[in-house]
Scaffold this active site. Structure first.
Site, PDB file in Angstrom:
ATOM      1  N   TYR A 105      25.047  29.667  20.032  1.00 55.56           N
ATOM      2  CA  TYR A 105      25.080  28.245  20.412  1.00 55.56           C
ATOM      3  C   TYR A 105      23.741  27.796  20.991  1.00 55.56           C
ATOM      4  CZ  TYR A 105      30.161  27.830  19.970  1.00 55.56           C
ATOM      5  OH  TYR A 105      31.435  27.773  19.475  1.00 55.56           O
ATOM      6  N   LYS A 124      42.444  42.392  48.710  1.00 52.00           N
ATOM      7  CA  LYS A 124      42.681  40.958  48.471  1.00 52.00           C
ATOM      8  C   LYS A 124      42.304  40.594  47.039  1.00 52.00           C
ATOM      9  CE  LYS A 124      38.087  39.916  50.311  1.00 52.00           C
ATOM     10  NZ  LYS A 124      37.337  39.519  51.523  1.00 52.00           N
TER      11      LYS A 124
HETATM   12  C1  LIG Z   1      36.545  40.697  51.872  1.00 52.88           C
HETATM   13  C2  LIG Z   1      36.318  41.170  53.259  1.00 52.88           C
HETATM   14  C3  LIG Z   1      35.901  42.486  53.518  1.00 52.88           C
HETATM   15  C4  LIG Z   1      35.497  43.451  52.427  1.00 52.88           C
HETATM   16  O1  LIG Z   1      34.178  43.146  52.050  1.00 52.88           O
HETATM   17  P1  LIG Z   1      33.382  44.006  50.951  1.00 52.88           P
HETATM   18  O2  LIG Z   1      32.033  43.396  50.909  1.00 52.88           O
HETATM   19  O3  LIG Z   1      34.129  43.829  49.668  1.00 52.88           O
HETATM   20  O4  LIG Z   1      33.391  45.416  51.401  1.00 52.88           O
HETATM   21  C5  LIG Z   1      35.818  42.892  54.844  1.00 52.88           C
HETATM   22  N1  LIG Z   1      36.114  42.033  55.850  1.00 52.88           N
HETATM   23  C6  LIG Z   1      36.475  40.761  55.626  1.00 52.88           C
HETATM   24  C7  LIG Z   1      36.760  39.878  56.781  1.00 52.88           C
HETATM   25  C8  LIG Z   1      36.585  40.276  54.331  1.00 52.88           C
HETATM   26  O5  LIG Z   1      36.946  39.010  54.121  1.00 52.88           O
END
Ligand SMILES: *Cc1c(COP(=O)(O)O)cnc(C)c1O
Length: 355
Positions: free
Chosen positions: A250, A35
């Site tokens: 800054y 994702k």
């Molecule tokens: C994003 C996600 C994962 C992966 O999690 P990581 O901590 O990146 O391994 C697994 N399950 C769900 C439901 C997620 O939303």
């Protein structure tokens, strides 16, 4: 390309990490979470590299899956948030996606749009973000059966997987063990941190994301043998001597306490380096580690190279990669490595290593 700032995405490291995680998880089926553009590493290139190493992919929503299907990815793809509305449910059906169902309303959407090949029923075991309550499960199961959707996997998500001894995790594991849908229905609980810390888990599927990209999710004391997939590099573009009492950057938030040699690096928050990184955040050069000093600018940051001989204009620096790790930089910036890679801006050129 003239400005020496880029990220390198190492697909060989990605495949190494997939093989390593597979060896840790035995015969359990492996869903690679890609994702958010594979956490900023490029979903299509990562999915192509991983396709032969994994059983399925997960994305957050249908448009992310459509991009993978258009690129020719054939493996099953799970939409982790399930359908948002009827058009979205139609899109999920048309793309032949697997879908999460986390509300009874989503069953209605699927009933109108047509069946999907597999449903992942999400249970709320205590994170209270998404998921059905125990009481909702029988009706949802019956409705799915009416629709002929019998390929069911039950899933949940841990809110504090990196803290296996916490009360929250303990409570979620108890509720998971007592879930209202038990064997022989397939199951899935573990994200990266959970699979690293709960090796005894025997669910059907694991679904790591962050660890695939080489991050250490809560496993820093006993790091997994993973390789960073993203390397963020730049170079020194200016050098100056700063007298004791003078400030850098800054707001003048850093003040020299000794005669100091300050190098200006050609990367800033506009390139994806976190502005919240504090003075002292390590930056690597071939001559050793130099601490970040003062505020990160949009296009530049400053490091103290007083103790490093050999740094010149043009000296390469590593902002994250093997060292410092992204987790170290994230700690200094009071965030997590997930956020750093996921929000890399389009401005930063990407180099891809395939072998
Ligand atoms: C994003 C996600 C994962 C992966 O999690 P990581 O901590 O990146 O391994 C697994 N399950 C769900 C439901 C997620 O939303």
């Amino acid at each position: 390309m003239s400005r020496p700032t880029s990220i390198t995405v190492d697909l060989a490291a990605l495949k190494h990490n997939a093989r390593t995680l597979r060896s840790l998880t035995g015969r359990r089926r492996f869903m690679a979470v890609v994702k958010a553009d594979a956490y900023g590493h490029g979903a299509v290139r990562c999915a192509r590299a991983l396709e032969r190493h994994v059983d399925a992919f997960a994305v957050a929503f249908a448009e992310e899956a459509a991009q993978l299907r258009e690129a020719g990815i054939q493996r099953p793809i799970l939409a982790l948030e399930g359908p948002f509305d009827s058009a979205d449910a139609e899109c999920i059906a048309a793309l032949d996606l697997w879908t999460v169902v986390h509300t009874p309303e989503q069953v209605t959407l699927l009933a109108e749009a047509g069946a999907t090949p597999a449903v992942w029923l999400k249970l709320d075991t205590g994170m209270h973000r998404l998921g059905l309550s125990t009481e909702q499960v029988p009706d949802v199961m019956a409705a799915l059966a009416d629709l002929g959707m019998t390929d069911i996997t039950v899933m949940s998500h841990l809110a504090a997987a990196e803290a296996p001894d916490s009360e929250l995790t303990r409570q979620q594991l108890v509720r998971w063990a007592q879930r209202p849908v038990s064997k022989p229905v397939a199951s899935s609980l573990c994200n990266s941190a959970a699979l690293a810390l709960a090796p005894g888990n025997v669910d059907t599927w694991v679904r790591p994301g962050y660890a695939l990209y080489g991050g250490q999710p809560g496993t820093r004391e006993q790091p997994l043998p993973l390789k960073p997939v993203m390397r963020f590099e730049s170079a020194v573009m200016a050098l100056r001597d700063v007298a004791p009492g003078e400030v850098v950057g800054y707001g003048g938030t850093w003040r020299a306490t000794r005669p100091s040699r300050i190098a200006t690096v050609a990367a800033g928050y506009g390139d994806g380096y976190p502005r919240s990184a504090d003075s002292g955040t390590p930056v690597a050069t071939a001559w050793g580690i130099a601490p970040l000093v003062g505020r990160v600018s949009m296009d530049m940051l400053s490091i103290d190279v007083t103790d490093l001989d050999g740094v010149t204009i043009g000296t390469s620096v590593t902002l994250w990669g093997d060292s410092p790790s992204i987790d170290t930089v994230a700690d200094h910036a009071r965030t997590i490595g997930y956020e750093l890679t996921t929000r890399m801006p389009a401005r930063t050129p990407i180099r891809v290593i395939s072998q």
